[in-house]
Design an enzyme around this catalytic site. Structure first.
Site, PDB file in Angstrom:
ATOM      1  N   GLU A 278       0.800  -1.229   0.000  1.00 31.69           N
ATOM      2  CA  GLU A 278       0.000   0.000   0.000  1.00 31.69           C
ATOM      3  C   GLU A 278       0.835   1.283   0.000  1.00 31.69           C
ATOM      4  O   GLU A 278       0.648   2.166   0.847  1.00 31.69           O
ATOM      5  CB  GLU A 278      -0.976  -0.006   1.172  1.00 31.69           C
ATOM      6  CG  GLU A 278      -1.983  -1.134   1.103  1.00 31.69           C
ATOM      7  CD  GLU A 278      -3.008  -1.116   2.218  1.00 31.69           C
ATOM      8  OE1 GLU A 278      -3.970  -1.892   2.143  1.00 31.69           O
ATOM      9  OE2 GLU A 278      -2.836  -0.325   3.180  1.00 31.69           O
TER      10      GLU A 278
ATOM     11  N   GLU B  37      -5.929  -8.573  -0.046  1.00 37.90           N
ATOM     12  CA  GLU B  37      -6.730  -8.369   1.165  1.00 37.90           C
ATOM     13  C   GLU B  37      -8.171  -8.124   0.771  1.00 37.90           C
ATOM     14  O   GLU B  37      -8.452  -7.324  -0.111  1.00 37.90           O
ATOM     15  CB  GLU B  37      -6.226  -7.176   1.992  1.00 37.90           C
ATOM     16  CG  GLU B  37      -4.861  -7.364   2.616  1.00 37.90           C
ATOM     17  CD  GLU B  37      -4.432  -6.162   3.460  1.00 37.90           C
ATOM     18  OE1 GLU B  37      -5.315  -5.373   3.883  1.00 37.90           O
ATOM     19  OE2 GLU B  37      -3.222  -6.001   3.683  1.00 37.90           O
TER      20      GLU B  37
END
Length: 508
Positions: free
Chosen positions: A196, A404
């Site tokens: 991220e 995720e």
């Protein structure tokens, strides 16, 4: 919600998706894991800081997240010194994975455990732990999917030269990544360089709500210093260059011998216009460029998106010709962490103001969607379909791993373990149905990982939300694990069972 909102006037694309989902739901009982492509990987994940514990054991030194939490900035004053204590329970956790039928486990290596000072001497105890974990996974037939950097920068590097804000970070990160390749790459065949990188610069250097707490007024308050108008872009640039540098080393020295793949994992919120106004539609397109295009455009085309170049101007770092060559194509797959949609409105009236940050540059204002509706995430599985469609059309349909996806609830009442989390099974099934439909329509998605295997420390909520397929009793010294009903549901699916029909859901 205002008149003309998307909830009242859905786009034709969403209507089509909803009708397809409704048809799929009627036939949900026929969908099994065998309907996914051969070799498709199903797993679950965690990260080192969030579940590992043993924060001051066996040579590990603090990360910037240790400092941040110990200074009391985490919700509820939560710290992760013990958390789920996977450091001492990894064999038990691998057995849980094996019993569940996981193909793979996504986890991260703690930089301050492996190289406590950020550079230089390798910690033998850290090396031993990760070798043991990897070997235990392989012994049970579970693929290790390893993230090299998942937010836990060694505090030593932050203290020495300002961490990621300095270009010195690139060299130290590359050296650390090579230690990982050299010591674990004979068994690890799936690497993620950075987790991220499109959100860490915002939380840590724009809003200042995450370490190292840098921001400037009015975009953040109570920071230790910083400049919200420039630093997020500098930090993202250094993360991008560090990623490309690590990939270059891997491809030059290790990939042909070790036979692995390497990529990067982006946060994949999907931005949708709040109303049918042309300005809001343009705002959503811009925000997806600022969010996903910030990294995907350089990775595919070698430079930042034109809309960012025009709106950020000289504050957006230049990518040199040599760096562009190194960045372009520096992935074998793209990881996506997806949870929800965010609705946005245009706020371009603020674009010319002198004080500007990432969101002012994008010219958007968030207005609903993302986050929790009462206790759980709002259910918008069509947003995952839109994200995958976007990656297919705009970026050449790269190989994708959903790294995720999951839902959370509030902590159990002290002394009571709640095994019943059908809401989580319903959430996961809804997204798996959309994922399957996207693959049928040409998406090159190759894997899906539930977040998360275990309850743990959450970066945005401490221990206030539980994502685990398996519950962890944080009041027990042994951090006892309990298998929730969603784990049994996932296990049944992984072992060939049919997806059970889910409760009817509204797509908007």
């Amino acid at each position: 919600m205002a008149a003309g909102a998307r909830a009242l006037v859905p786009s034709p694309f969403i209507v089509v998706v909803f009708l397809l989902l409704a048809a799929a739901a009627r036939d949900a009982s026929a969908l099994t894991r065998h309907d996914f492509p051969e070799g498709f990987v199903f797993g679950a994940g965690t990260s080192a800081f969030q579940v590992e514990g043993a924060a001051a054991e066996d040579g590990r030194k603090p990360s910037i997240w240790d400092t941040f939490t110990h200074q009391g900035y985490s919700p509820g004053g939560a710290i992760a010194d013990v958390s789920a204590d996977q450091y001492h329970h990894y064999k038990e956790d691998v057995k849980l994975m094996y019993d569940m039928g996981l193909d793979a486990y996504r986890f991260s290596i703690a930089w301050p455990r492996l190289i406590p000072d950020g550079r230089g001497e390798i910690n033998p105890k850290g090396l031993e732990y990760y070798n043991n974990l990897i070997d235990e996974l392989i012994m049970h037939g579970i693929q290790p999917h390893v993230t090299i950097y998942h937010f836990d920068l060694p505090q030593a590097l932050q203290d020495e030269y300002g961490g990621i804000l300095s270009p010195r970070f690139i060299e130290d990160y590359t050296a650390y990544a090579e230690v990982c390749f050299k010591n674990f790459g004979d068994r690890v065949k799936h690497w993620v360089t950075v987790n991220e990188p499109n959100i860490e610069p915002i939380g840590g250097y724009d809003a200042g709500v995450q370490p190292p707490r840098r921001c400037s007024y009015p975009f953040g308050t109570n920071c230790t210093g910083g400049d919200s108008s420039t630093e997020p872009y500098i930090v993202a640039h250094h993360l991008l260059l560090a990623h490309a540098s690590a990939v270059s080393i891997y491809r030059q020295k290790y990939q042909a011998i070790q036979g692995g793949q390497i990529g990067i994992t982006l946060l994949g919120w999907w931005y949708e216009p709040y109303t049918d106004a042309v300005a809001d539609a343009a705002a959503a397109i811009r925000m997806n460029e600022f969010h996903i295009g910030w990294f995907m455009n350089p990775l595919v085309h070698g430079d930042y998106p034109p809309v960012m170049r025009s709106r950020v101007g000289a504050r957006l770092p230049s990518i040199t010709a040599s760096d562009s060559e190194k960045i372009r194509g520096s992935f074998d797959f793209i990881g996506i962490n997806h949870y929800f949609v965010i609705f946005v409105q245009s706020s371009d009236a603020n674009h010319d103001q002198k004080l500007r940050d990432y969101y002012v540059d994008a010219g958007v204002q968030e207005n609903g969607g993302g986050g929790f509706d009462k206790e759980h995430y709002q259910l918008h599985p069509w947003a995952l379909g839109k994200m995958l469609h976007h990656l297919k059309l705009k970026y050449g349909n790269p190989p994708v791993m959903i790294h995720e996806n999951g839902d959370a609830d509030s902590p159990e009442t002290p002394g009571k373990i709640d095994y019943d989390d059908d809401f989580r099974s319903d959430f996961l099934q809804s997204y798996l149905e959309v994922l399957h439909l996207s693959i049928r329509n040409g998406s090159n998605t190759r894997g899906y990982f539930v977040w998360s295997l275990l309850d743990g420390f959450e970066f945005l909520s401490g221990y206030g939300n539980r994502f685990g397929l398996c519950c962890v009793d944080f009041t027990a010294p042994a951090r006892t694990r309990y298998v929730r009903s969603s784990a049994r549901w996932y296990s049944d699916f992984l072992n060939g069972g049919e997806l059970r029909p889910v409760k009817p859901f509204v797509a908007l």
